[in-house]
Design a protein around this motif. Structure first.
Motif, PDB file in Angstrom:
ATOM      1  N   LYS A  31     -11.941   8.517   6.936  1.00 23.33           N
ATOM      2  CA  LYS A  31     -10.474   8.057   6.851  1.00 23.33           C
ATOM      3  C   LYS A  31     -10.226   8.422   7.862  1.00 23.33           C
ATOM      4  O   LYS A  31     -10.227   9.137   7.912  1.00 23.33           O
ATOM      5  N   ASN A  32      -9.623   7.422   8.636  1.00 23.92           N
ATOM      6  CA  ASN A  32      -9.114   7.054   9.889  1.00 23.92           C
ATOM      7  C   ASN A  32      -9.889   8.205  10.780  1.00 23.92           C
ATOM      8  O   ASN A  32      -9.661   8.173  11.895  1.00 23.92           O
ATOM      9  N   GLN A  64       0.755  -1.319  -0.011  1.00 19.26           N
ATOM     10  CA  GLN A  64      -0.051  -0.309   0.311  1.00 19.26           C
ATOM     11  C   GLN A  64       1.034   1.657  -0.148  1.00 19.26           C
ATOM     12  O   GLN A  64       1.962   1.492   0.668  1.00 19.26           O
ATOM     13  N   GLU A  69      -3.131  -3.449   5.872  1.00 23.01           N
ATOM     14  CA  GLU A  69      -1.837  -3.395   6.639  1.00 23.01           C
ATOM     15  C   GLU A  69      -1.005  -3.820   7.369  1.00 23.01           C
ATOM     16  O   GLU A  69      -1.797  -4.134   7.686  1.00 23.01           O
ATOM     17  N   PHE A 126     -11.091   6.798  -0.159  1.00 30.41           N
ATOM     18  CA  PHE A 126     -11.053   7.468   0.971  1.00 30.41           C
ATOM     19  C   PHE A 126     -12.554   8.580   0.807  1.00 30.41           C
ATOM     20  O   PHE A 126     -12.347   9.457  -0.019  1.00 30.41           O
ATOM     21  N   ASN A 140     -11.406  -1.888   6.687  1.00 26.66           N
ATOM     22  CA  ASN A 140     -10.647  -2.573   7.540  1.00 26.66           C
ATOM     23  C   ASN A 140     -10.958  -1.473   8.721  1.00 26.66           C
ATOM     24  O   ASN A 140     -11.503  -0.631   8.766  1.00 26.66           O
ATOM     25  N   ASP A 167      -5.982  -3.847  10.390  1.00 21.53           N
ATOM     26  CA  ASP A 167      -4.723  -3.031   9.340  1.00 21.53           C
ATOM     27  C   ASP A 167      -4.129  -3.839  11.307  1.00 21.53           C
ATOM     28  O   ASP A 167      -3.934  -3.306  12.099  1.00 21.53           O
ATOM     29  N   PHE A 208       2.399  -1.567   4.618  1.00 23.85           N
ATOM     30  CA  PHE A 208       1.645  -0.511   4.366  1.00 23.85           C
ATOM     31  C   PHE A 208       2.748   0.985   4.629  1.00 23.85           C
ATOM     32  O   PHE A 208       3.954   0.665   4.747  1.00 23.85           O
ATOM     33  N   ASN A 227      -0.557   7.643   2.138  1.00 16.81           N
ATOM     34  CA  ASN A 227      -1.870   8.355   1.843  1.00 16.81           C
ATOM     35  C   ASN A 227      -1.849   9.216   0.324  1.00 16.81           C
ATOM     36  O   ASN A 227      -2.923   9.572  -0.135  1.00 16.81           O
ATOM     37  N   ASN A 231     -12.381   4.340   5.527  1.00 15.69           N
ATOM     38  CA  ASN A 231     -11.411   4.313   5.276  1.00 15.69           C
ATOM     39  C   ASN A 231     -10.944   4.011   6.953  1.00 15.69           C
ATOM     40  O   ASN A 231     -11.123   4.820   7.244  1.00 15.69           O
ATOM     41  N   GLU A 232     -10.566   2.488   7.912  1.00 17.68           N
ATOM     42  CA  GLU A 232     -10.754   3.117   9.093  1.00 17.68           C
ATOM     43  C   GLU A 232     -12.140   3.752   9.924  1.00 17.68           C
ATOM     44  O   GLU A 232     -11.523   4.945  10.240  1.00 17.68           O
TER      45      GLU A 232
HETATM   46  C1  DGJ Z   1      -3.721   3.213   9.433  1.00 20.03           C
HETATM   47  C2  DGJ Z   1      -4.308   4.352   7.923  1.00 20.03           C
HETATM   48  O1  DGJ Z   1      -5.890   2.823   7.762  1.00 20.03           O
HETATM   49  C3  DGJ Z   1      -3.933   4.598   6.838  1.00 20.03           C
HETATM   50  O2  DGJ Z   1      -4.240   5.384   5.796  1.00 20.03           O
HETATM   51  C4  DGJ Z   1      -2.934   5.364   7.396  1.00 20.03           C
HETATM   52  O3  DGJ Z   1      -2.744   6.485   7.917  1.00 20.03           O
HETATM   53  C5  DGJ Z   1      -1.673   4.564   8.125  1.00 20.03           C
HETATM   54  N1  DGJ Z   1      -2.592   4.489   9.280  1.00 20.03           N
HETATM   55  C6  DGJ Z   1      -0.687   5.610   9.135  1.00 20.03           C
HETATM   56  O4  DGJ Z   1      -0.104   4.475   9.739  1.00 20.03           O
END
Ligand code: DGJ
Length: 562
Positions: A145-146, A75, A363, A141, A295, A336, A388, A78, A215-216
């Motif tokens: 995202k996170n 991966q 990840e 994304f 994820n 992840d 990642f 970002n 994403n997350e």
């Molecule tokens: C997990 C996230 O899913 C990624 O996009 C990235 O921000 C990583 N953490 C950074 O360590």
């Protein structure tokens, strides 16, 4: 056709039949969800070629071009999926020997104005991936995202009342989208459907094999949403579907609080986010039914953080059942993994490897200590693995003066894929047939045993290069790894790094004899390179840092070995 070729072709066809049947069954499952107006026509999209996840006997495979495929992934950072950054991406992908690259698609770039879509960056990713002979997993994304909404287009960020963030229990806005923001959900679903529609037309050769939705997902800083819409839903009865999925008896009018007590907030937030994500996923799948996954930013599986101090609402291990009930259009929930110690890493694999959840590690950390887990992941029958941050861009968070990622940093991961890339399809098939096991060295466990039909495989870490080495010490840093597949009752495919492997017959009065140990060339057809014997086999099979693949034929004799 020469008779031998005919027999081989027939054999290949016969071997493929169960897979094609499984794919057909899976295609049938998808087609029930696809409205007839949008169902792809046979000529536009041959169903045999559409990537699909199939399951059989508790195992799973990702079929690509109709055959099991193993994602040897990488991966990128970002902000590296931009035309100007790709020159720093491809050399790293080639250095690590990945067969698949995970690349973000940015909502803010793809929808610069409401309903106006720009696929130029995506088209460039497709073109360059094909030039570099790799597949793509796209990462959407979008709303999350996170845990935040930072990838929402600017025109959305300018309308915070319409596309609102969630509120914490004190009524304070948190930097996390509300799963009750209907306008955001509609915009996301439409954009995602547009993305999938574009892929359907622009990617007939299936360069893109899977898509990550968001994403997350989840929220840091609040267990759930307390916005007025969320409060109304929290006070309403719990959906029957969830209670049934959790095998929980429902009293009439059961609310989240009465049904789940202390877990109410966590379950409610997971359900709310998963329903939202499923809405987006279903909109895309109706247009183009590629495998979809989500994820997870993990909750510590050994010392779980208290509610409120990990990313609440995302697919953490404690709410996997909630997500499964809420998001049937998501094919799998994927961890992840950024916990380098073996107890946490291996426990996480156990938690996400379920009959209803094919394992995929989208990840993982890029520190050398993570590389060995590729073999444990393989042993779990996972469809793929991906560190990642694989590109040579200078990542801003590095300490001042630190160099950008270098080829040497990738070395431990490159060893994995150097070995696996020439046999990726074979490995995926052996996994799906339940014949392959793998192991990663654990600190303090210098000897490990894998059990096969009729044989134990004994793996030693830190053994002396020559001699019996009954009490190995383990490697100074635990970097050992091994994979073993039983090809026939007395024949194994064996590979590893930094370890010694030997076999023990289960019958205690018998000893092992190597009939022949063949080292195979790591290129198509796997021709014989040499036969190992003498020092190379007298005390077991020693694996160094050289990529080596062995086909080992065994026999037994009555008596003891010296
Ligand atoms: C997990 C996230 O899913 C990624 O996009 C990235 O921000 C990583 N953490 C950074 O360590």
């Amino acid at each position: 056709m020469a008779p031998l070729r005919f027999v081989r072709t027939l054999w290949v066809c016969l071997l493929s039949l169960p897979l094609l049947a499984a794919a057909a069954a899976s295609g049938a499952r998808h087609s029930t969800a696809v409205p007839s107006t949008t169902r792809p026509s046979a000529s536009a999209l041959p169903w045999t070629a559409l990537p699909v996840i199939v399951r059989r006997g508790g195992r799973a495979a990702l079929l690509v071009d109709g055959r099991p495929f193993l994602i040897l992934g990488a991966q990128v950072h970002n902000s590296s999926a931009w035309p100007g950054m790709l020159p720093q991406v491809w050399p790293a992908i080639s250095a690590i020997h990945a067969n698949t690259v995970e690349m973000p698609v940015y909502w803010e770039q793809m929808e610069p104005a409401p309903g106006r879509y720009d696929f130029s960056v995506l088209d460039m990713l497709l073109a360059q991936a094909r030039q570099h002979h790799v597949r793509l997993v796209l990462l959407w994304f979008a709303t999350w995202k996170n845990g935040s909404g930072h990838y929402m287009p600017v025109w959305m960020k300018r309308q915070p009342q319409k596309y609102f963030k969630l509120l914490d229990q004190h009524g304070k806005a948190i930097d996390s989208p509300s799963p009750f923001a209907r306008a955001t959900r509609e915009a996301d679903a439409q954009a995602f459907a547009a993305l999938m529609g574009h892929l359907k037309n622009a990617d007939r050769q299936h360069t893109v094999i899977m898509v990550q939705v968001e994403n997350e997902t989840g929220t840091y800083g609040s267990q759930r949403d307390y916005s007025p819409a969320a409060q109304r839903a929290f006070a309403a009865p719990v959906p029957q579907r969830l209670l049934q999925a959790l095998h929980q008896q429902a009293q009439p009018g059961e609310t989240w609080k009465t049904a789940f007590g202390a877990r109410a907030a966590i379950y409610f937030h997971a359900w709310s986010i998963a329903r939202y994500v499923d809405y987006v996923a279903a909109a895309g799948k109706a247009v183009y039914p590629l495998p979809l996954y989500c994820n997870a930013a993990l909750r510590d599986p050994i010392h779980p953080q208290p509610a409120g101090s990990y990313e609440s609402g995302g697919p953490t291990y404690n709410v996997l059942d909630v997500w499964k009930a809420a998001a049937p259009d998501i094919d799998l929930l994927a961890p992840d993994i950024y916990m380098e110690d073996s107890a946490r890493y291996l426990k996480t694999l156990d938690l996400y490897d379920r009959p209803d959840n094919p394992l995929f590690v989208p990840e993982t950390g890029l520190a050398p200590g993570y590389a060995r887990y590729f073999f444990a992941v393989l042993g779990h029958g996972a469809i793929g693995f991906s560190p990642f941050g694989v590109d040579y861009s200078l990542y801003a968070a590095q300490p001042l003066g630190a160099p950008a990622l270098r080829k040497s940093t990738l070395q431990q991961f490159a060893l994995n894929y150097r070995l696996a890339a020439p046999i990726d399809r074979l490995l995926a098939r052996l996994q799906f047939e339940g014949k392959l096991q793998g192991i990663a060295e654990r600190r303090g466990h210098p000897v490990e045993t894998l059990h096969f039909r009729g044989w134990d495989a004994v793996i030693k870490f830190g053994a002396k290069p020559w001699g019996p080495s009954p009490n190995p010490t383990g490697n100074a840093t635990p970097i050992g790894r091994a994979m073993i597949a039983q090809l026939a009752p007395n024949q194994f495919l064996v590979a590893g790094y930094f370890c010694r492997i030997d076999f023990k017959p289960l019958a205690s009065d018998q000893s092992r004899e190597f009939l022949q140990v063949q080292q195979l060339e790591l290129r198509p057809g796997l021709p014989l390179k040499r036969i190992w014997n003498g020092d190379e086999t007298d005390f077991g099979l020693n694996f160094s840092s050289a990529p080596q693949l062995l086909r080992v034929s065994l026999a037994t004799y009555t008596g003891a070995r010296y």
